[in-house]
Enzyme design. Sequence first.
Site, PDB file in Angstrom:
ATOM      1  N   HIS A  75       0.787  -1.021   0.068  1.00  0.00           N
ATOM      2  CA  HIS A  75      -0.129   0.015   0.125  1.00  0.00           C
ATOM      3  C   HIS A  75       0.734   1.220  -0.099  1.00  0.00           C
ATOM      4  CE1 HIS A  75      -3.333   3.059   1.041  1.00  0.00           C
ATOM      5  NE2 HIS A  75      -3.869   2.192   0.873  1.00  0.00           N
ATOM      6  N   ASP A 101      -7.896  -5.381   0.078  1.00  0.00           N
ATOM      7  CA  ASP A 101      -8.444  -6.177  -1.066  1.00  0.00           C
ATOM      8  C   ASP A 101      -7.934  -7.695  -0.881  1.00  0.00           C
ATOM      9  OD1 ASP A 101      -9.642  -4.231  -2.293  1.00  0.00           O
ATOM     10  OD2 ASP A 101      -7.885  -3.622  -3.132  1.00  0.00           O
TER      11      ASP A 101
END
Length: 428
Positions: A306, A363
């Site tokens: 991320h 996710d």
Amino acid sequence: MSETAKLIFGDKTIEMPVITGSEGEKALDISRLRGDTGLITMDDGYMNTGSCTSNVTFLDGEKGILRYRGYPIEQLAEKATFLEVSYLLIYGELPDKEQFEIFRNNVVRHTMIHEDLKRLYDGFPKDSHPMAILSSMICTLSGYYNDSSDPLNPRHREISMTRLLSKTPTIAAYSHKKSIGQPFVYPRNSLSYVGNFLNMMFSVPAEDYEVDPLVEKALDLLLILHADHEQNCSTSTVRLVGSSRANLYATIASGICALWGPLHGGANQAVIDMLEIIRDEGGDVNKFVQLAKDKNSTFRLMGFGHRVYKNFDPRAVIIKKACDDVLRKMGKQDPLLDIARKLEEAALTDSYFVDRKLYPNVDFYSGIIYRAIGIPTEMFTVMFAMGRMPGWIAQWKEMIENPNTKIGRPRQVFTGAQSRNYVEMGKR
Ligand code: ACO
């Protein structure tokens, strides 16, 4: 006294104010940089660039903190509903009973879409990706509400925001029905926001359908976890497009397109595709960990890493637990969950991932829950868009209501050919 920073360039020294946020974050205000020095800044991927000040969402990537309007995501996930969180994001405070009822009634009243708009679905091939349908339909709404979509008109803003929250689940569910050739199911306003969506997705005229409270709760939780995430790729797109004063439907449609990419919201679909490949090739997770590390390969571990979180993604922690709970309570087993767990373990003990601070993101496990509740893989990013809707709206509202907002227009350093003369085609 307010802090400043000094920049020395050539024979000039300029002072730049330092802006401090409510959580102590500091930013250099460079708004006078070009005027004073002729310089602009370069920052690939906006790694160091703040595009706005915002009161909506705070996240601290080092500490794994995420708060909507000051409320920790863990508390909202445990106690709130998605509609309550939507109100919080858009209006800044948790609603009292009366405010919530008014809001809920407004959202409920606009769930149907124009009958003519339904005909547009016929123009899409059966195997269209639902994100293509969603983005097109959301943009097309502007054609139906031409008379009430001026972003500078507060009444128009209000009705556009409500319509988007109300109609997105209907449009999303219809795109699924289109792909499987089943009749569209009209919304039922007596159901909850999520219950209504599930009914439109899974009920058929030939049979009774009852919304499973467990599924309803799991989906509501997922929507809350996706509801906002400050200035990510799709939200920045929404702010940028909105800054041109495009109407809200067109603006949000652009955000949906940005979300579609596999490095952003499209990763939830890509994770399941990846886990299926690992399963089909015998389940050797280490082979794929090695492949993800190989700089000659373009393969990445989807659902890992991320831009901001460098410790853990608090949403992933909540989702992983929810994933275990939901599958256990539903009495389901998913071999992909076992592969996901093994893959996570293998990556988290590998120095490549540890050194680069790459952890599972939101996710990584969300798709396993979507699968368990019967949502097809191609719809995963649509689910993300449904969840992100209040966040995009809140960020847009903050931007458009700020009298100091300017149209977003970055600069560049030109590296192409210098001036040259046109050469006739026969002489080239
Ligand atoms: N698998 C393997 N290596 C990775 C991964 C990954 N998933 N993510 C990052 N890396 C490596 C990069 O190759 C790079 O290595 P290097 O320093 O040796 O060159 C290093 O880690 C830093 O990666 P960047 O791509 O520079 O990090 P950036 O902040 O630009 O990218 C992103 C963040 C796009 C999320 C990236 O981690 C990625 O591609 N992840 C997979 C896709 C994904 O899950 N996206 C969803 C993000 S969450 C969301 O948008 C909802």
